[in-house]
Design a protein around this motif. Sequence first.
Motif, PDB file in Angstrom:
ATOM      1  N   ASP A 233       0.822  -1.207   0.000  1.00  0.00           N
ATOM      2  CA  ASP A 233       0.000   0.000   0.000  1.00  0.00           C
ATOM      3  C   ASP A 233       0.861   1.265   0.000  1.00  0.00           C
ATOM      4  O   ASP A 233       0.500   2.275   0.606  1.00  0.00           O
ATOM      5  CB  ASP A 233      -0.949   0.010   1.202  1.00  0.00           C
ATOM      6  N   THR A 234       2.012   1.202  -0.654  1.00  0.00           N
ATOM      7  CA  THR A 234       2.867   2.374  -0.813  1.00  0.00           C
ATOM      8  C   THR A 234       3.270   2.494  -2.279  1.00  0.00           C
ATOM      9  O   THR A 234       3.303   1.511  -3.019  1.00  0.00           O
ATOM     10  CB  THR A 234       4.138   2.273   0.049  1.00  0.00           C
ATOM     11  N   LEU A 235       3.594   3.702  -2.681  1.00  0.00           N
ATOM     12  CA  LEU A 235       4.018   3.923  -4.064  1.00  0.00           C
ATOM     13  C   LEU A 235       5.380   3.285  -4.334  1.00  0.00           C
ATOM     14  O   LEU A 235       5.642   2.838  -5.454  1.00  0.00           O
ATOM     15  CB  LEU A 235       4.072   5.423  -4.354  1.00  0.00           C
ATOM     16  N   LEU A 236       6.233   3.231  -3.319  1.00  0.00           N
ATOM     17  CA  LEU A 236       7.519   2.565  -3.485  1.00  0.00           C
ATOM     18  C   LEU A 236       7.331   1.077  -3.742  1.00  0.00           C
ATOM     19  O   LEU A 236       8.059   0.475  -4.550  1.00  0.00           O
ATOM     20  CB  LEU A 236       8.390   2.783  -2.250  1.00  0.00           C
ATOM     21  N   GLY A 237       6.355   0.476  -3.075  1.00  0.00           N
ATOM     22  CA  GLY A 237       6.060  -0.933  -3.321  1.00  0.00           C
ATOM     23  C   GLY A 237       5.553  -1.180  -4.724  1.00  0.00           C
ATOM     24  O   GLY A 237       5.814  -2.234  -5.316  1.00  0.00           O
ATOM     25  N   VAL A 238       4.834  -0.213  -5.280  1.00  0.00           N
ATOM     26  CA  VAL A 238       4.374  -0.341  -6.662  1.00  0.00           C
ATOM     27  C   VAL A 238       5.542  -0.256  -7.629  1.00  0.00           C
ATOM     28  O   VAL A 238       5.614  -1.000  -8.619  1.00  0.00           O
ATOM     29  CB  VAL A 238       3.338   0.754  -6.985  1.00  0.00           C
ATOM     30  N   ALA A 239       6.483   0.631  -7.355  1.00  0.00           N
ATOM     31  CA  ALA A 239       7.583   0.869  -8.288  1.00  0.00           C
ATOM     32  C   ALA A 239       8.707  -0.142  -8.169  1.00  0.00           C
ATOM     33  O   ALA A 239       9.453  -0.352  -9.136  1.00  0.00           O
ATOM     34  CB  ALA A 239       8.147   2.277  -8.068  1.00  0.00           C
ATOM     35  N   LEU A 240       8.862  -0.777  -7.013  1.00  0.00           N
ATOM     36  CA  LEU A 240      10.033  -1.618  -6.759  1.00  0.00           C
ATOM     37  C   LEU A 240      10.219  -2.757  -7.762  1.00  0.00           C
ATOM     38  O   LEU A 240      11.333  -2.944  -8.270  1.00  0.00           O
ATOM     39  CB  LEU A 240       9.966  -2.170  -5.327  1.00  0.00           C
ATOM     40  N   PRO A 241       9.190  -3.561  -8.105  1.00  0.00           N
ATOM     41  CA  PRO A 241       9.430  -4.672  -9.036  1.00  0.00           C
ATOM     42  C   PRO A 241       9.882  -4.234 -10.427  1.00  0.00           C
ATOM     43  O   PRO A 241      10.568  -4.995 -11.122  1.00  0.00           O
ATOM     44  CB  PRO A 241       8.067  -5.380  -9.097  1.00  0.00           C
ATOM     45  N   GLY A 242       9.521  -3.042 -10.843  1.00  0.00           N
ATOM     46  CA  GLY A 242       9.918  -2.579 -12.165  1.00  0.00           C
ATOM     47  C   GLY A 242      11.105  -1.645 -12.162  1.00  0.00           C
ATOM     48  O   GLY A 242      11.420  -1.038 -13.188  1.00  0.00           O
ATOM     49  N   ALA A 243      11.796  -1.542 -11.002  1.00  0.00           N
ATOM     50  CA  ALA A 243      12.893  -0.579 -10.896  1.00  0.00           C
ATOM     51  C   ALA A 243      14.063  -0.932 -11.802  1.00  0.00           C
ATOM     52  O   ALA A 243      14.782  -0.044 -12.264  1.00  0.00           O
ATOM     53  CB  ALA A 243      13.361  -0.482  -9.445  1.00  0.00           C
TER      54      ALA A 243
ATOM     55  N   THR B  58      -4.413  -0.376  -1.516  1.00  0.00           N
ATOM     56  CA  THR B  58      -5.762  -0.505  -0.961  1.00  0.00           C
ATOM     57  C   THR B  58      -6.335   0.839  -0.516  1.00  0.00           C
ATOM     58  O   THR B  58      -7.548   0.990  -0.445  1.00  0.00           O
ATOM     59  CB  THR B  58      -5.751  -1.476   0.248  1.00  0.00           C
ATOM     60  N   ASP B  59      -5.479   1.797  -0.223  1.00  0.00           N
ATOM     61  CA  ASP B  59      -5.919   3.125   0.200  1.00  0.00           C
ATOM     62  C   ASP B  59      -6.192   3.980  -1.043  1.00  0.00           C
ATOM     63  O   ASP B  59      -5.297   4.165  -1.871  1.00  0.00           O
ATOM     64  CB  ASP B  59      -4.839   3.785   1.046  1.00  0.00           C
ATOM     65  N   PRO B  60      -7.403   4.494  -1.210  1.00  0.00           N
ATOM     66  CA  PRO B  60      -7.705   5.311  -2.398  1.00  0.00           C
ATOM     67  C   PRO B  60      -6.800   6.529  -2.537  1.00  0.00           C
ATOM     68  O   PRO B  60      -6.608   7.017  -3.653  1.00  0.00           O
ATOM     69  CB  PRO B  60      -9.169   5.726  -2.181  1.00  0.00           C
ATOM     70  N   ASP B  61      -6.236   7.017  -1.440  1.00  0.00           N
ATOM     71  CA  ASP B  61      -5.358   8.188  -1.536  1.00  0.00           C
ATOM     72  C   ASP B  61      -4.050   7.868  -2.247  1.00  0.00           C
ATOM     73  O   ASP B  61      -3.375   8.786  -2.728  1.00  0.00           O
ATOM     74  CB  ASP B  61      -5.055   8.736  -0.146  1.00  0.00           C
ATOM     75  N   THR B  62      -3.669   6.601  -2.313  1.00  0.00           N
ATOM     76  CA  THR B  62      -2.414   6.217  -2.958  1.00  0.00           C
ATOM     77  C   THR B  62      -2.627   5.611  -4.338  1.00  0.00           C
ATOM     78  O   THR B  62      -1.664   5.135  -4.951  1.00  0.00           O
ATOM     79  CB  THR B  62      -1.645   5.208  -2.079  1.00  0.00           C
ATOM     80  N   TYR B  63      -3.847   5.627  -4.833  1.00  0.00           N
ATOM     81  CA  TYR B  63      -4.126   5.032  -6.144  1.00  0.00           C
ATOM     82  C   TYR B  63      -3.352   5.764  -7.243  1.00  0.00           C
ATOM     83  O   TYR B  63      -3.199   6.986  -7.209  1.00  0.00           O
ATOM     84  CB  TYR B  63      -5.611   5.108  -6.470  1.00  0.00           C
ATOM     85  N   THR B  64      -2.898   4.990  -8.206  1.00  0.00           N
ATOM     86  CA  THR B  64      -2.346   5.587  -9.419  1.00  0.00           C
ATOM     87  C   THR B  64      -3.491   5.920 -10.373  1.00  0.00           C
ATOM     88  O   THR B  64      -4.642   5.543 -10.141  1.00  0.00           O
ATOM     89  CB  THR B  64      -1.356   4.631 -10.095  1.00  0.00           C
ATOM     90  N   LEU B  65      -3.166   6.586 -11.456  1.00  0.00           N
ATOM     91  CA  LEU B  65      -4.220   7.073 -12.344  1.00  0.00           C
ATOM     92  C   LEU B  65      -4.969   5.932 -13.006  1.00  0.00           C
ATOM     93  O   LEU B  65      -6.196   5.984 -13.139  1.00  0.00           O
ATOM     94  CB  LEU B  65      -3.606   7.988 -13.417  1.00  0.00           C
ATOM     95  N   THR B  66      -4.267   4.885 -13.428  1.00  0.00           N
ATOM     96  CA  THR B  66      -4.952   3.775 -14.100  1.00  0.00           C
ATOM     97  C   THR B  66      -5.917   3.067 -13.155  1.00  0.00           C
ATOM     98  O   THR B  66      -6.987   2.631 -13.577  1.00  0.00           O
ATOM     99  CB  THR B  66      -3.923   2.773 -14.636  1.00  0.00           C
TER     100      THR B  66
END
Length: 288
Positions: free
Chosen positions: A150-160, A230-238
């Motif tokens: 539920d963090t933006l870093l967690g979203v970006a990490l696998p594709g870093a 899971t938090d709507p405040d951290t959602y990406t645009l897609t």
Amino acid sequence: MTARSRRARPGGLGAAGPGEKALRYALLLLVLALTVSPFLWQLSTSLKSVTEDIYSSTPSFLPEQPTLDNYAQVADTIPVWSYAANSLVVAAIVITGNVIGATLAGYALARLRFRGAKLLLGLFLATLVLPGEVTIVSQYVTVRSLGLADTLLGVALPGAIAMLNVLLMRTAFAAIPKEMDEAAVIDGATAWQRLRHIGLPNVRGMLSVITIFSFIGAWDDFLWPLIVLTDPDTYTLTVGLQYLNGTFSANPRLIAAGTMISFVPIVIVFAALQRYFFRGVEEGAIKG
């Protein structure tokens, strides 16, 4: 006159005839229509007013009364600019990781000699065989164990650092003549100095290719952010745009407007780097 020069002359041996040229242009126009038509239709739909029937048996391609109200309604319905900012943060992390990591790894594989280099290259190639869906569970478990769910870093990490980008950078570095490195070694240059003064100036085009691919992949990714966040405040645009599909399923004008909003940054990035992009494609396709 050699056979090669005769083939190079207009109308000579091996030159395309009028019928073949017409067929080529026809195929190019067909591919162009199949590629661009969906985008133009979405753009047209996003500009149509609520009084226009987009489900008519003979749909009109051009809006009768063009309006930007659909874009304003998208911004009023969801925090689109906040979601866009989250996507930009993820894209920035992914681009930084790929530019730095793929450059260092690609240079090491192409220009440095060390034990196990061929084995490491084989492992990189093997990872390309696996589809992303196979490793998505292990990726989520790893991200959650690191406390990055539920963090933006967690979203970006696998594709870093993408393995494909590493191989692209390796190909670009391998195309640089070895004599340049040998001369630098004789002058006492270290590996870092050779990377900075010889390697990087010759692979700027490929760096643009990696930047564009990394940005598009991070910006358009939907499945992985949907799993991690899971938090709507951290959602990406897609992920945030799915609310338009759920709340306004009977009004595809808003969905089309949201799609256009998410498409604009990709156009801007590609327009800014397209000059170097095609140079990078040539670097990856021609060696020597």
